[in-house]
Scaffold this motif. Structure first.
Motif, PDB file in Angstrom:
ATOM      1  N   ILE A  67       0.869  -1.183   0.000  1.00 58.45           N
ATOM      2  CA  ILE A  67       0.000   0.000   0.000  1.00 58.45           C
ATOM      3  C   ILE A  67       0.899   1.224   0.000  1.00 58.45           C
ATOM      4  O   ILE A  67       1.671   1.441   0.936  1.00 58.45           O
ATOM      5  CB  ILE A  67      -0.895   0.033   1.250  1.00 58.45           C
ATOM      6  N   GLY A  68       0.837   2.034  -1.060  1.00 66.18           N
ATOM      7  CA  GLY A  68       1.652   3.245  -1.153  1.00 66.18           C
ATOM      8  C   GLY A  68       0.768   4.475  -1.130  1.00 66.18           C
ATOM      9  O   GLY A  68      -0.196   4.577  -1.901  1.00 66.18           O
ATOM     10  N   ILE A  69       1.081   5.416  -0.239  1.00 69.55           N
ATOM     11  CA  ILE A  69       0.247   6.610  -0.068  1.00 69.55           C
ATOM     12  C   ILE A  69       1.068   7.850  -0.406  1.00 69.55           C
ATOM     13  O   ILE A  69       2.125   8.086   0.179  1.00 69.55           O
ATOM     14  CB  ILE A  69      -0.281   6.714   1.373  1.00 69.55           C
ATOM     15  N   THR A  70       0.584   8.654  -1.360  1.00 69.56           N
ATOM     16  CA  THR A  70       1.237   9.907  -1.689  1.00 69.56           C
ATOM     17  C   THR A  70       0.247  11.059  -1.543  1.00 69.56           C
ATOM     18  O   THR A  70      -0.965  10.855  -1.528  1.00 69.56           O
ATOM     19  CB  THR A  70       1.844   9.880  -3.111  1.00 69.56           C
ATOM     20  N   GLY A  71       0.772  12.276  -1.432  1.00 74.14           N
ATOM     21  CA  GLY A  71      -0.064  13.458  -1.249  1.00 74.14           C
ATOM     22  C   GLY A  71       0.704  14.513  -0.482  1.00 74.14           C
ATOM     23  O   GLY A  71       1.687  14.220   0.196  1.00 74.14           O
TER      24      GLY A  71
END
Length: 488
Positions: free
Chosen positions: A106-110
């Motif tokens: 699970i990769g989260i960007t922002g």
């Protein structure tokens, strides 16, 4: 390991030497070269790794991966690639046996929300019985081991090493923050995330050593949606249409938007003595009500993001509700109980955008006063000081200007810059350079109904003076102040 096995996914040219090599280590720091290792020469912002090619060969490196020709003995194998950072990522993955294939990734960007969301995801999945690894701004967590972080997303070799260690420790999945710099510098190249998440994007991290402009920043963030199987995107973000351009994944959305697949409705503030939270109802792909012990509308976004991810793991609604109630993130709207009369919290807000978002969220709770304590880091963009001073002057009822990480600058000179911003407003302020004394002032002058924010340090447990890190944890400072009050 055979050299050809390490290069199997790369386009390359062998400039000299033999491909029939047995490699006994992969390194990108010439100080860590061992005999028969492969050394990757990477150009950097300050130093070009190609300068260390000859020294690495002398130390025993038998293979060099380069972007340009280097002068080394003829028996050294030299592999030329177009991008050595990209090559390091793929070589590292091969060296560790492509461990991401053994994990649900699970990769989260922002721009905002990455850290809090990763911890919420971990809380929900672990509450449901999964064993979850975490990589992020604060720390990397592998089973019971906690490793403090230097970067939001580590260098690709470390990413792959952590994946390997997580898989060996029996982790089912990993949730990680994927920064724009990580995407720009290929730190997660070769990883196809099972779930890639986009929280939001605003102009930030633009300037020397980061991103040239907003368009480049956006382009780097957007890469994640071409590097995942399922993309989960904030439908409310004003750059939504730009963000999803060129995506290659199955797309899902969340937010308040009527077209979002997972929606938040009926938000309400929760406020009791010394406590702030928010509640709302989830509709669309799931239906239930949730309450979070973290204030602000952005807490809805963070938790809704976590729900959008975790529903793919067949987690029950009750597990989600229970886990979100318990989820805490060090230094992110972290409430510290010091009085029943007012609320005190620690938050990482360390630039104008995050401070404005924080203070506007807290204003919705209609406090008696907002008291904002902060400083600014030395040897950093001076404009940040003026901007933060002006925002706090306009949005807080009282600003307490103090020291953060002065580094090699005079703390008072930084304070004067902050005051320049405050003087553009009619905001009241006091200046107390010593951070402990500043916090004591805030506590001792707290009034019923106040919200006091200690901004800027967040999870950090140090203060940088000169080039030295000195231990300083605001939680410990608060405890010391309360104990001193009790003794007196």
């Amino acid at each position: 390991m055979k050299l050809t096995d390490l290069l199997v996914k790369l386009d390359y040219e062998c400039l000299q030497g033999s491909l029939k090599r047995e490699v006994k280590g992969v390194v990108f720091d010439s100080r860590k070269v061992v005999k028969d290792s492969l050394f990757v020469c990477m150009p950097g912002a300050v130093v070009d790794g190609h300068k260390f090619a000859k020294g690495a060969a002398e130390k025993g490196a038998s293979v060099l991966v380069v972007e340009k020709a280097v002068d080394v003995p003829a028996d050294i194998t030299v592999i030329k690639v177009k991008n050595s950072r990209y090559a390091l990522a793929l070589i590292s993955a091969a060296w560790f046996g492509n461990p991401s294939g053994s994990l649900t990734t699970i990769g989260i960007t922002g721009t905002k929300g990455k850290t809090t969301t990763t911890y919420m995801v971990r809380s929900i999945l672990e509450n449901a019985g999964y064993k979850v690894g975490l990589i992020g701004t604060i720390e990397t967590i592998i089973a019971d081991e906690v490793i403090p972080s230097e970067n939001t997303t580590p260098e690709s070799y470390l990413v792959q090493e952590y994946f390997k260690r997580m898989a060996d420790a029996g982790c089912d999945c990993v949730v990680m923050e994927v920064s724009s710099q990580a995407l720009k510098m290929d730190r997660v190249a070769g990883v196809i995330f099972d779930y890639g998440i986009f929280t939001n994007i605003e102009p930030d991290h633009i300037g020397p050593g980061e991103h040239e402009n907003f368009a480049e920043y956006l382009a780097c963030k957007r890469k994640l949606l071409s590097q995942c199987k399922v993309g989960i995107v904030n439908r409310d973000d004003e750059h939504y249409d730009l963000m999803i351009q060129g995506h290659t994944c199955k797309l899902e959305t969340y937010g308040f938007h009527k077209d979002a697949n997972l929606r938040a409705i009926s938000p309400r503030l929760v406020k009791t003595p010394g406590y702030l939270g928010i509640a709302y109802t989830v509709e669309g792909l799931m239906h239930f009500s949730v309450e979070i012990d973290v204030p602000g509308k952005f807490s809805i976004y963070n938790s809704l993001t976590a729900i959008a991810i975790c529903r793919h793991f067949q987690v029950s609604e009750q597990n989600i509700i229970d886990a979100l109630k318990k989820a805490k993130v060090k230094g992110r709207m972290e409430m510290v109980r010091v009085s029943d009369d007012f609320t005190l919290m620690i938050d990482y807000a360390h630039n104008s955008m995050s401070l404005e978002s924080l203070l506007s969220s807290l204003r919705e709770y209609q406090p008696h006063r907002i008291v904002c304590l902060f400083g600014c880091g030395g040897n950093r963009d001076r404009d940040r000081r003026f901007e933060m001073g002006e925002i706090s002057g306009n949005m807080a009822d009282l600003t307490i200007i103090t020291s953060d990480n002065p580094r090699k600058e005079d703390p008072q000179a930084i304070i004067e810059d902050i005051k320049t911003g405050i003087h553009k407003t009619k905001g009241r302020y006091v200046e107390i350079s010593d951070r402990k004394k500043a916090i004591a002032y805030a506590i001792h002058h707290g009034e019923p109904g106040d919200i006091i924010v200690l901004a800027g340090k967040g999870h950090e447990d140090y203060q940088i003076i000169g080039t030295t890190k000195h231990h300083m944890d605001e939680r410990e400072l608060i405890a010391d102040i309360l104990q001193e009050d009790k003794n007196n």
